[in-house]
Write an enzyme that holds these catalytic residues in place. Sequence first.
Site, PDB file in Angstrom:
ATOM      1  CB  CYS A 130       2.973   4.725   2.720  1.00 14.75           C
ATOM      2  SG  CYS A 130       1.398   5.613   2.580  1.00 14.75           S
TER       3      CYS A 130
ATOM      4  CG  HIS B 258       2.951   2.002  -1.286  1.00 14.40           C
ATOM      5  ND1 HIS B 258       2.799   1.256  -0.144  1.00 14.40           N
ATOM      6  CD2 HIS B 258       2.240   3.148  -1.094  1.00 14.40           C
ATOM      7  CE1 HIS B 258       2.018   1.903   0.711  1.00 14.40           C
ATOM      8  NE2 HIS B 258       1.672   3.061   0.154  1.00 14.40           N
TER       9      HIS B 258
ATOM     10  CD  GLU C  49       4.931  -1.551  -0.622  1.00 11.89           C
ATOM     11  OE1 GLU C  49       3.876  -1.199  -0.039  1.00 11.89           O
ATOM     12  OE2 GLU C  49       5.836  -0.729  -0.916  1.00 11.89           O
TER      13      GLU C  49
END
Length: 226
Positions: free
Chosen positions: A87, A196, A198
């Site tokens: 991002c 994302h 994560e």
Amino acid sequence: MTTRVGVVTFPGSLDDRDAQRAVRLAGAEPVALWHRDKDLHQVDAVVLPGGFSYGDYLRAGAISRFSPVMESIIEQAKLGMPVLGICNGFQVLTESHLLPGAMLRNNHLHFICREQKLRVENAGTAWTSDYQAGQEICIPLKNMDGRYTADARTVDELEAEGRVVFRYLDVNPNGSLNDIAGITNAAGNVVGLMPHPEHAVEPLVGTGGTDGLGFFTSVLKQLVNT
């Protein structure tokens, strides 16, 4: 020897702790890197996390590109060190010219936060070897300046060289050219994407799935085997 993956914190980073947790869950040692410190502390790879570094003043990622830590990261990336930009980290990579193109405001001019389906287009990078080309995954997406753009020649080169790593499926959430969600450099060690991973590494948080964990296990295997 434990593999060490650095995670940079800029002023305004939001997802640095999440990225550190993902690195730990994959079996590597997360190392916190401060934006003012040129020392990478002997890390084997680096993650530039999501957020709003420096408040996205001027342009998203434009000021972070000049942080002292980026001097070292740019140097090491050119020598082959794996670097992942997520991002805002993707935005920093384009501003640093480690990846081509630029990120513009979403075409609908709204912040977007949703689960997003992606297709893995390139499973040959340092960060995607635990996936298969054509595999469909679902990970969270949240951004305001996520519209990937580049001149026609650059886009043609990315497509011809297989450097589009991820493509949006079902819906293009921000108007990115060719539904591009992530790209890589020619060497395959630097990858940037807007969604994302994560936030999709364990069943109880994020999407409730682990589709994003492969990013971090991929680089761990890459480093162990080199």
